[in-house]
Enzyme design. Sequence first.
Site, PDB file in Angstrom:
ATOM      1  N   ALA A  11       0.809  -1.234   0.000  1.00  0.00           N
ATOM      2  CA  ALA A  11       0.000   0.000   0.000  1.00  0.00           C
ATOM      3  C   ALA A  11       0.838   1.279   0.000  1.00  0.00           C
ATOM      4  O   ALA A  11       0.749   2.103  -0.924  1.00  0.00           O
ATOM      5  CB  ALA A  11      -0.961  -0.016   1.190  1.00  0.00           C
ATOM      6  N   ARG A  22       3.525  10.532 -10.959  1.00  0.00           N
ATOM      7  CA  ARG A  22       2.448  11.311 -11.577  1.00  0.00           C
ATOM      8  C   ARG A  22       2.815  12.798 -11.603  1.00  0.00           C
ATOM      9  O   ARG A  22       2.527  13.509 -12.562  1.00  0.00           O
ATOM     10  CB  ARG A  22       1.147  11.100 -10.796  1.00  0.00           C
ATOM     11  CG  ARG A  22      -0.100  11.630 -11.471  1.00  0.00           C
ATOM     12  CD  ARG A  22      -1.374  11.246 -10.709  1.00  0.00           C
ATOM     13  NE  ARG A  22      -1.334  11.664  -9.315  1.00  0.00           N
ATOM     14  CZ  ARG A  22      -1.407  10.852  -8.265  1.00  0.00           C
ATOM     15  NH1 ARG A  22      -1.515   9.544  -8.426  1.00  0.00           N
ATOM     16  NH2 ARG A  22      -1.352  11.324  -7.029  1.00  0.00           N
ATOM     17  N   GLU A  34      10.156  -5.347  -4.123  1.00  0.00           N
ATOM     18  CA  GLU A  34       9.273  -6.053  -3.187  1.00  0.00           C
ATOM     19  C   GLU A  34       9.854  -7.439  -2.954  1.00  0.00           C
ATOM     20  O   GLU A  34      10.087  -8.176  -3.907  1.00  0.00           O
ATOM     21  CB  GLU A  34       7.857  -6.140  -3.777  1.00  0.00           C
ATOM     22  CG  GLU A  34       6.928  -7.137  -3.126  1.00  0.00           C
ATOM     23  CD  GLU A  34       6.691  -6.899  -1.634  1.00  0.00           C
ATOM     24  OE1 GLU A  34       6.603  -5.732  -1.201  1.00  0.00           O
ATOM     25  OE2 GLU A  34       6.631  -7.914  -0.889  1.00  0.00           O
ATOM     26  N   SER A  40       0.849  -5.084  -4.066  1.00  0.00           N
ATOM     27  CA  SER A  40      -0.484  -4.470  -4.058  1.00  0.00           C
ATOM     28  C   SER A  40      -1.576  -5.424  -3.600  1.00  0.00           C
ATOM     29  O   SER A  40      -2.649  -5.464  -4.159  1.00  0.00           O
ATOM     30  CB  SER A  40      -0.799  -3.978  -5.484  1.00  0.00           C
ATOM     31  OG  SER A  40      -1.979  -3.223  -5.499  1.00  0.00           O
ATOM     32  N   CYS A  44      -6.086  -7.448   4.308  1.00  0.00           N
ATOM     33  CA  CYS A  44      -7.340  -7.556   5.066  1.00  0.00           C
ATOM     34  C   CYS A  44      -8.299  -8.558   4.453  1.00  0.00           C
ATOM     35  O   CYS A  44      -9.254  -8.984   5.100  1.00  0.00           O
ATOM     36  CB  CYS A  44      -8.042  -6.204   5.143  1.00  0.00           C
ATOM     37  SG  CYS A  44      -7.089  -4.975   6.023  1.00  0.00           S
ATOM     38  N   ARG A  72       1.670   3.179 -15.250  1.00  0.00           N
ATOM     39  CA  ARG A  72       2.322   4.215 -14.449  1.00  0.00           C
ATOM     40  C   ARG A  72       3.808   4.362 -14.751  1.00  0.00           C
ATOM     41  O   ARG A  72       4.487   5.173 -14.137  1.00  0.00           O
ATOM     42  CB  ARG A  72       2.102   3.921 -12.959  1.00  0.00           C
ATOM     43  CG  ARG A  72       0.622   3.778 -12.672  1.00  0.00           C
ATOM     44  CD  ARG A  72       0.262   3.807 -11.236  1.00  0.00           C
ATOM     45  NE  ARG A  72      -1.149   3.453 -11.095  1.00  0.00           N
ATOM     46  CZ  ARG A  72      -1.758   3.183  -9.959  1.00  0.00           C
ATOM     47  NH1 ARG A  72      -1.084   3.235  -8.822  1.00  0.00           N
ATOM     48  NH2 ARG A  72      -3.027   2.864  -9.923  1.00  0.00           N
ATOM     49  N   ASN A 304      -2.040   3.673   2.666  1.00  0.00           N
ATOM     50  CA  ASN A 304      -2.374   4.312   1.391  1.00  0.00           C
ATOM     51  C   ASN A 304      -2.201   5.824   1.458  1.00  0.00           C
ATOM     52  O   ASN A 304      -1.612   6.445   0.574  1.00  0.00           O
ATOM     53  CB  ASN A 304      -3.849   4.049   1.037  1.00  0.00           C
ATOM     54  CG  ASN A 304      -4.055   2.703   0.362  1.00  0.00           C
ATOM     55  OD1 ASN A 304      -3.160   2.179  -0.290  1.00  0.00           O
ATOM     56  ND2 ASN A 304      -5.237   2.142   0.532  1.00  0.00           N
ATOM     57  N   TYR A 425     -32.736  10.042   8.435  1.00  0.00           N
ATOM     58  CA  TYR A 425     -33.694   9.107   9.006  1.00  0.00           C
ATOM     59  C   TYR A 425     -34.602   8.570   7.908  1.00  0.00           C
ATOM     60  O   TYR A 425     -35.229   9.340   7.178  1.00  0.00           O
ATOM     61  CB  TYR A 425     -34.551   9.789  10.081  1.00  0.00           C
ATOM     62  CG  TYR A 425     -35.824   9.037  10.387  1.00  0.00           C
ATOM     63  CD1 TYR A 425     -35.775   7.686  10.727  1.00  0.00           C
ATOM     64  CD2 TYR A 425     -37.066   9.647  10.308  1.00  0.00           C
ATOM     65  CE1 TYR A 425     -36.939   6.973  10.987  1.00  0.00           C
ATOM     66  CE2 TYR A 425     -38.230   8.942  10.571  1.00  0.00           C
ATOM     67  CZ  TYR A 425     -38.166   7.608  10.905  1.00  0.00           C
ATOM     68  OH  TYR A 425     -39.305   6.899  11.147  1.00  0.00           O
TER      69      TYR A 425
END
Lengths: 446, 446
Positions: A11, A22, A34, A40, A44, A72, A304, A425
């Site tokens: 992340a 960018r 990595e 990526s 969780c 990218r 992130n 409500y």
Amino acid sequence: MEKLIVIGGVAAGLSAASAAKRLKKENINAVVFEKSGYISYGACSEPYFVSGLVPQPEDLIEITPEEFEQKRSIPIHRMHEVVEIDYKNGYVTVDDLINHRSFKESFDYLMIATGATGKTAGVAGEKLKGVHTLRTVEDAIALQNSARDAENVVICGGGYIGLEMAEAFVTMGKHVTILKKTSQMLWNFDPEMSALVEEEVRSKSVTIVTGVDILSFEGSGKVEKAVTNKGDVKAETVLIAKGAVPNVGLAKQIGVEIGITGAIAVNKRQETNLDRVYSGGDCAEAYHIVRGKPAYIPLGTTANKAGRVAGENIGGMNTEFPGIVGTAVSKIFDLEVARTGLSLKEAIGDGFDAYATTIRHRSRSKHYPGGYPITVHLITERDTRRLLGAQMIGREGVAHRIDVMAAVLHAGMTAEDVYHLDLGYAPPFAPAWDPILIAANKARKT
Amino acid sequence: MEKLIVIGGVAAGLSAASAAKRLKKENINAVVFEKSGYISYGACSEPYFVSGLVPQPEDLIEITPEEFEQKRSIPIHRMHEVVEIDYKNGYVTVDDLINHRSFKESFDYLMIATGATGKTAGVAGEKLKGVHTLRTVEDAIALQNSARDAENVVICGGGYIGLEMAEAFVTMGKHVTILKKTSQMLWNFDPEMSALVEEEVRSKSVTIVTGVDILSFEGSGKVEKAVTNKGDVKAETVLIAKGAVPNVGLAKQIGVEIGITGAIAVNKRQETNLDRVYSGGDCAEAYHIVRGKPAYIPLGTTANKAGRVAGENIGGMNTEFPGIVGTAVSKIFDLEVARTGLSLKEAIGDGFDAYATTIRHRSRSKHYPGGYPITVHLITERDTRRLLGAQMIGREGVAHRIDVMAAVLHAGMTAEDVYHLDLGYAPPFAPAWDPILIAANKARKT
């Protein structure tokens, strides 16, 4: 051409690389290393992969290395471990774990996003086949393979991952025992709230044993039992889920400051104490807005955001990450379990003069079919009546209601402020007095 | 012994009576007059009663008159209409609609909670059998009886009630046509958002005709058709759902100030311009925090709060109702439809230099099965980047996410602030970047 080396491709690392690239485009060369075989990935979601709800390991991936490289223009090197940093001369030493070769790569900017490692129990037999921790995709695959053939699973630890995995193992038809050193599940909830979760977990035929010291894991070739001060527990699969330890070894090597939490200290720009060295994600602290000081709460959302802020600053912007309030949500069997801010215990530990109030109210209008009670537990500072924390548990309508309280903590609202919030409500979704308002009314009057 | 007379026994009236009595106990005598046969009813649940989902009219009642009288020691007089107020001499004239007698009752404090009346179409034939509005429980019973035997139902109006009732009539197996004068359903949403709702409604076999002028309702004895500039539409039941008009007649009689919205003007203590005369609920304005001026948005939640504040002040406290932000939620067929703050149209009308941004993002993690897109539409002030409004539509996860934005508006947060909110993440409930954060990121960068 500047060069950014990013250590860690989950992340925080990828967010930083993306943002920097960018912004600076052809003026920066961003490279990601990595050490695992996956980038990526959504850690969780691993419990849902182990249980089979998420079919393939690839389904855990947010964006593939190919997409990342093409869209990218950032090269991704998986199975590449950065083993040393020469800060003074500006290069890192990388071990290519596939081709077993080593090389050096220079940098102008460094992003340390080395993540965390699952805590171990620190006892004999942890290296036995069948004993697992759960962080990477490889961990999840190994755990699934092990559990598939197991009849009995032992989980050491009663945090989110332990409890989510208890559900996963029950779904798989296993006999599940949770061993917990302390008396309370979900330590960062107050006891009356974690008791509700414990009741739910027990109702699903999970055995919970608290006050347990694990002495060792034993078995011939692979694990067969956990040996504890309260006797032996049969287990062909063991999951050690005792929380995370930040990976700070590389950072320490070069003199990056470590905070009192044991994780890397960063400012709001995600800068470390060393020039041009940034950090974020599960290896780093984050500023806790309610506590007014750094905390170590490793979560993907924070990673992130922190990563993106680091990348924006590397990219020449001047952005700050205002910090976290400690929001966390979990589905534990049929319960939505959520918290934000401080528990009463934590608030008192931090020196706040605080009190807790608890209410139970319907998730929907009583006029509308269905609906379940929601228990709302608020922590309030006595003098100012400022909200310090909230915990909620119920079968529906909890996961997003906690986000209202997160916004409340960011804004520094009092119980009176919350009581007056103009919440929506409609009978299918809420009663006319929302549980949040009922809870705030009790807190303001206590 | 002081005496409080409350005119109107629904949300605001009962809240005021309860709060005042709770505070002053034996020192105040609170009496409630309600002209209909029901008190404390949930008007928002009436569509679910008409459709049969809520079985009995009594199921619409929050608290019965007997409970109210016993638990709170406040006598309730149903079918009693206050027809005149003598402010100078401090008494009201009450018509007992059952025994057809009239009597006077003195007061020290007056709470005007006379509610609102459904707007009519103002055309011939509105008194025909089969032509209805929907406010009271009696209205709901009559509408259900009428619709039961109808094959074709015409709804005049495309607001929440019109659309919720369209769902109810479809559930009952009716052929439903919505006639709308303007081109847009849900006028207080921006057009691209209401278009999503219109698409959903049409997909459920509801005919929507916009740009329609209703000329009359015709039929012999009971309604048979709506006559419009676009031709006749067959209808054995007609529901006119064109919004509400505040009941201000009694208030005007005694010189209570009426605001520019046409509803009763009150300050934050819910006081009118007349000493000891309070008001709140669907007959009164409320201060709109985003607009910085009063607005007329009659909703049960506001009525509850305003009533309680009035009662607390009558009871000797000094409390203020900070105001509303215009939050509203509705279930329209399979959609959760929600808004808070101002639409772009409203913001521009109020003189804000504002812009709108819209995003679409998943309700859950892409790693987790299920989930649907949520469309998030934000209105932002150009210079300050302060959020002015939010609209959300989706099949799940909208009804409570809008409450986060309500808290954001109360706090006056900017798009940047929202982008950094520490919202919860768990794959069954949200993606790692929540739709709110994605939306705020676009708003802050636009």
